[in-house]
Write an enzyme that holds these catalytic residues in place. Structure first.
Site, mmCIF file in Angstrom:
data_model
loop_
_atom_site.group_PDB
_atom_site.id
_atom_site.type_symbol
_atom_site.label_atom_id
_atom_site.label_comp_id
_atom_site.label_asym_id
_atom_site.label_seq_id
_atom_site.Cartn_x
_atom_site.Cartn_y
_atom_site.Cartn_z
ATOM 1 N N GLN A 1 -6.259 -0.606 1.247
ATOM 2 C CA GLN A 1 -6.086 0.005 2.566
ATOM 3 C C GLN A 1 -6.150 1.518 2.324
ATOM 4 O O GLN A 1 -5.207 2.102 1.796
ATOM 5 C CB GLN A 1 -4.728 -0.388 3.156
ATOM 6 C CG GLN A 1 -4.501 0.134 4.557
ATOM 7 C CD GLN A 1 -3.046 -0.019 5.003
ATOM 8 O OE1 GLN A 1 -2.122 -0.084 4.189
ATOM 9 N NE2 GLN A 1 -2.832 -0.059 6.305
ATOM 10 N N TYR B 1 6.305 -8.510 1.937
ATOM 11 C CA TYR B 1 6.232 -7.123 1.480
ATOM 12 C C TYR B 1 6.390 -7.076 -0.043
ATOM 13 O O TYR B 1 7.249 -7.755 -0.601
ATOM 14 C CB TYR B 1 7.375 -6.288 2.063
ATOM 15 C CG TYR B 1 7.321 -6.018 3.548
ATOM 16 C CD1 TYR B 1 6.206 -6.336 4.314
ATOM 17 C CD2 TYR B 1 8.402 -5.416 4.173
ATOM 18 C CE1 TYR B 1 6.190 -6.066 5.671
ATOM 19 C CE2 TYR B 1 8.390 -5.134 5.532
ATOM 20 C CZ TYR B 1 7.277 -5.472 6.279
ATOM 21 O OH TYR B 1 7.265 -5.199 7.613
ATOM 22 N N ASN C 1 13.643 1.012 -1.616
ATOM 23 C CA ASN C 1 13.012 2.261 -1.196
ATOM 24 C C ASN C 1 13.373 3.444 -2.081
ATOM 25 O O ASN C 1 12.773 4.499 -1.977
ATOM 26 C CB ASN C 1 13.410 2.595 0.250
ATOM 27 C CG ASN C 1 12.838 1.566 1.212
ATOM 28 O OD1 ASN C 1 11.638 1.336 1.250
ATOM 29 N ND2 ASN C 1 13.707 0.913 1.961
ATOM 30 N N ARG D 1 10.356 7.946 -1.558
ATOM 31 C CA ARG D 1 11.755 8.136 -1.940
ATOM 32 C C ARG D 1 12.070 7.699 -3.371
ATOM 33 O O ARG D 1 13.155 7.962 -3.890
ATOM 34 C CB ARG D 1 12.677 7.427 -0.940
ATOM 35 C CG ARG D 1 12.765 8.210 0.366
ATOM 36 C CD ARG D 1 14.023 7.868 1.097
ATOM 37 N NE ARG D 1 13.922 6.593 1.778
ATOM 38 C CZ ARG D 1 14.923 5.719 1.861
ATOM 39 N NH1 ARG D 1 16.084 5.970 1.285
ATOM 40 N NH2 ARG D 1 14.769 4.602 2.519
ATOM 41 N N ALA E 1 0.813 -1.218 0.000
ATOM 42 C CA ALA E 1 0.000 0.000 0.000
ATOM 43 C C ALA E 1 0.845 1.266 0.000
ATOM 44 O O ALA E 1 0.373 2.335 -0.357
ATOM 45 C CB ALA E 1 -0.920 0.005 1.218
ATOM 46 N N ASN F 1 4.306 -5.230 -43.179
ATOM 47 C CA ASN F 1 3.154 -5.834 -42.497
ATOM 48 C C ASN F 1 2.124 -4.816 -42.061
ATOM 49 O O ASN F 1 1.032 -5.187 -41.662
ATOM 50 C CB ASN F 1 3.630 -6.646 -41.281
ATOM 51 C CG ASN F 1 4.350 -5.781 -40.264
ATOM 52 O OD1 ASN F 1 5.043 -4.830 -40.631
ATOM 53 N ND2 ASN F 1 4.184 -6.086 -39.011
ATOM 54 N N TYR F 2 2.450 -3.560 -42.116
ATOM 55 C CA TYR F 2 1.594 -2.534 -41.513
ATOM 56 C C TYR F 2 1.216 -1.513 -42.565
ATOM 57 O O TYR F 2 2.081 -0.951 -43.250
ATOM 58 C CB TYR F 2 2.393 -1.875 -40.380
ATOM 59 C CG TYR F 2 1.628 -0.883 -39.543
ATOM 60 C CD1 TYR F 2 0.355 -1.173 -39.054
ATOM 61 C CD2 TYR F 2 2.202 0.347 -39.229
ATOM 62 C CE1 TYR F 2 -0.323 -0.258 -38.270
ATOM 63 C CE2 TYR F 2 1.525 1.258 -38.438
ATOM 64 C CZ TYR F 2 0.260 0.961 -37.956
ATOM 65 O OH TYR F 2 -0.406 1.867 -37.183
HETATM 66 C C1 UD1 Z 1 8.880 -2.669 8.941
HETATM 67 C C2 UD1 Z 1 8.872 -3.406 10.273
HETATM 68 C C3 UD1 Z 1 10.288 -3.487 10.835
HETATM 69 C C4 UD1 Z 1 11.187 -4.200 9.839
HETATM 70 C C5 UD1 Z 1 11.123 -3.497 8.477
HETATM 71 C C6 UD1 Z 1 11.859 -4.303 7.453
HETATM 72 C C7 UD1 Z 1 6.724 -2.904 11.318
HETATM 73 C C8 UD1 Z 1 6.009 -2.070 12.329
HETATM 74 N N1 UD1 Z 1 8.016 -2.672 11.189
HETATM 75 O O1 UD1 Z 1 9.305 -1.346 9.216
HETATM 76 O O2 UD1 Z 1 10.300 -4.220 12.053
HETATM 77 O O3 UD1 Z 1 12.523 -4.238 10.301
HETATM 78 O O4 UD1 Z 1 9.752 -3.354 8.043
HETATM 79 O O5 UD1 Z 1 11.911 -3.601 6.250
HETATM 80 O O6 UD1 Z 1 6.126 -3.747 10.694
HETATM 81 N N2 UD1 Z 1 2.696 -0.961 4.379
HETATM 82 C C9 UD1 Z 1 1.364 -0.964 4.034
HETATM 83 N N3 UD1 Z 1 0.474 -0.280 4.785
HETATM 84 C C10 UD1 Z 1 0.847 0.425 5.883
HETATM 85 C C11 UD1 Z 1 2.196 0.439 6.240
HETATM 86 C C12 UD1 Z 1 3.118 -0.279 5.472
HETATM 87 O O7 UD1 Z 1 0.984 -1.607 3.036
HETATM 88 O O8 UD1 Z 1 -0.037 1.024 6.514
HETATM 89 C C13 UD1 Z 1 3.654 -1.708 3.570
HETATM 90 C C14 UD1 Z 1 4.671 -0.812 2.886
HETATM 91 O O9 UD1 Z 1 4.235 -0.440 1.597
HETATM 92 C C15 UD1 Z 1 5.897 -1.685 2.836
HETATM 93 C C16 UD1 Z 1 5.757 -2.577 4.057
HETATM 94 O O10 UD1 Z 1 4.405 -2.546 4.415
HETATM 95 O O11 UD1 Z 1 5.930 -2.524 1.707
HETATM 96 C C17 UD1 Z 1 6.637 -2.131 5.203
HETATM 97 O O12 UD1 Z 1 6.261 -0.859 5.615
HETATM 98 P P1 UD1 Z 1 7.309 0.228 6.084
HETATM 99 O O13 UD1 Z 1 6.591 1.446 6.454
HETATM 100 O O14 UD1 Z 1 8.395 0.336 5.086
HETATM 101 O O15 UD1 Z 1 7.847 -0.464 7.424
HETATM 102 P P2 UD1 Z 1 9.174 -0.116 8.174
HETATM 103 O O16 UD1 Z 1 8.957 1.086 8.999
HETATM 104 O O17 UD1 Z 1 10.304 -0.143 7.257
HETATM 105 CA CA CA Z 2 10.622 -0.128 4.914
#
Ligand code: UD1
Ligand code: CA
Length: 451
Positions: free
Chosen positions: A75, A103, A226, A15, A10, A368-369
């Protein structure tokens, strides 16, 4: 035990500085999301649920391109990874097996690693994938007690002692659907980020008397994308692995670092691939083919003993039978080239069929076209197409036919016939010599005028 996947996708990926949702940026010709789905596919998941948000429609389409049966749930607000996983609950209604959370921006989790997690699930209620981080930075920290995982602490919420831990959370989590959602119901957002953390389910599991553990994998596997710089690193990592695997499986790569594979490239053993070859999506090369330098292939099938290039371009729908030769500066698109046929130089063959052992002369073009529609060219067996023939489609050349050089073929050529369609040549005796004399005299006169 049946398994379902939840893939979190989501996030906007600020970045990346892109209008495209992050998970649709490509590595090895396929969106990051497709890589994540492919890792999970090793389980033959009963259901695959993608949690989308930013660019939901585009992500939805990309997910279905990989797996028509995938369900996307939106979401609306990104309130945290725990909240994201909860969005998948209705789509998993009635599902009784295990859930694995992946992820969408983490493309390289190996099927073997997920298998190790499934193994650990036999003895633990919650299994988390961890890694020893070279630089733990902002990752969540895994607080272990022997083999038991006590809790996961997010960097922002961690004490100085917890921050010193370098065993980190990859984000991949597995539990039964029932346990996962029951625990998520209890997750709050009273933390440094004000988010619903998926990671909180570990401490909640322990409080409820359930067990949790972490399986470790190589840091490279958990690499998330990222930024564009990460994307480039991910591409390099993918290519390094694909090249090593190709060499290992019996493919000769003269200069491996210059060959680029797509996620789905299949190359059979005893194939030789020269330097600077690029594979787009959808290519299969059978055993013992030879792909020469500077060729670009996409959506193509190359059979045993075929030789392609140097400097050839195979576009989607190029189907080369055994022992076909495709030479320099030749483009093949949506065309079947039968066994032993040769298209050796400077030619475009599109929307066509070339019969076995036919020879297509240099500079031949299937026209062809017509500016609006595409038309087909049918070339029979053992046909000899003279150099610089224009085949104005739709048109057919029968078996054993021939075309004279420079012919513009606008009508079907019956089998065994020779088609000649060009202006007749006239020779003017002595005229060349006379022309040379006139021209040289003119040049001399001009030189005199200048001095
Ligand atoms: C998360 C983990 C962290 C881990 C890290 C690894 C949690 C709270 N933390 O942190 O422990 O070390 O990943 O990379 O889980 N996403 C959604 N909806 C949301 C929030 C996030 O779909 O509401 C998705 C993001 O698009 C992404 C993934 O979940 O693909 C991770 O979210 P991100 O915000 O990057 O988590 P981190 O803070 O990096
Ligand atoms: Ca992340």
């Amino acid at each position: 035990m049946s398994t379902s996947l939840i893939i979190l996708a989501a996030g906007k990926g600020t970045r990346m500085r892109s209008d495209l949702p992050k998970v649709l940026h490509k590595v090895a010709g396929f969106p990051l999301l497709a890589h994540a789905m492919t890792s999970g596919a090793a389980f033959e998941p009963e259901r695959t649920v993608i949690v989308t948000g930013h660019g939901a429609e585009l992500v939805d389409a990309a997910a279905r391109a990989v797996d028509e049966a995938a369900t996307c749930v939106v979401q609306e607000e990104q309130l945290g990874t725990g909240h994201a996983v909860l969005q998948a609950r209705p789509a998993l209604d009635g599902f009784r097996g295990d859930v694995i959370v992946l992820y969408g921006d983490t493309p390289f989790i190996r099927p073997e690693t997920l298998q190790a997690m499934a193994e650990a699930r036999k003895t633990h209620d919650v299994v988390v994938l961890g890694f020893q981080a070279a630089d733990p930075a902002k990752y969540g920290r895994l607080v272990m007690d022997g083999e038991e995982l006590q809790k996961i602490v997010e960097f922002k919420d961690a004490s100085i002692r917890e921050r010193a831990i370098d065993f980190c959370n990859s984000g991949v989590v597995s539990a039964s659907a029932e346990t996962l959602f029951a625990l998520l119901d209890k997750v709050g957002n009273d933390n440094a980020s004000g988010e619903y953390y998926l990671t909180d389910i570990v401490a909640l599991a322990r409080e409820a008397g359930l067990s949790a553990t972490a399986v470790a994998c190589d840091e490279l596997e958990t690499m998330g994308v990222n930024s564009r710089a990460d994307l480039a690193v991910a591409e390099a990592a993918f290519q390094a692995r694909a090249r090593a695997e190709a060499l290992e499986s019996g493919v000769t790569l003269t200069a491996p670092e210059t060959v680029f594979f797509a996620m789905d490239t299949h190359v059979g053993p005893d194939t030789e691939i020269e330097p600077n070859v690029v594979f787009g999506p959808g290519v299969t090369i059978e055993n013992g083919a030879h792909i020469r330098a500077f060729s670009h292939l996409e959506g193509a099938h190359v059979s045993r003993g075929a030789v392609v290039g140097p400097y050839a371009r195979l576009r989607p729908g190029a189907e080369l039978a055994e022992d076909v030769r495709i030479g320099n500066f030749v483009e093949i698109k949506n065309a079947v080239i039968d066994e032993g046929a040769k298209v050796n130089h400077l030619t475009y063959i599109g929307d066509a069929h070339v019969g076995e052992r036919s020879n297509i002369g240099a500079g031949t073009i299937t026209c062809n076209y017509d500016g609006v529609f595409k038309h087909r060219t049918e070339i029979g067996k053992r046909v000899f197409v003279g150099s610089n023939t224009m085949l104005v489609a739709p048109v057919k050349l029968g078996d054993d036919a021939m075309t004279g050089s420079g012919t513009v073929v606008t009508k079907d050529v019956p089998e065994g016939a020779l088609a000649l369609g060009r202006a007749d040549q006239v020779n003017k005796s002595g005229l060349a010599r006379k022309m040379f004399e006139i021209l040289k005299a003119r040049k001399e006169k001009q030189a005199e005028g200048k001095s």
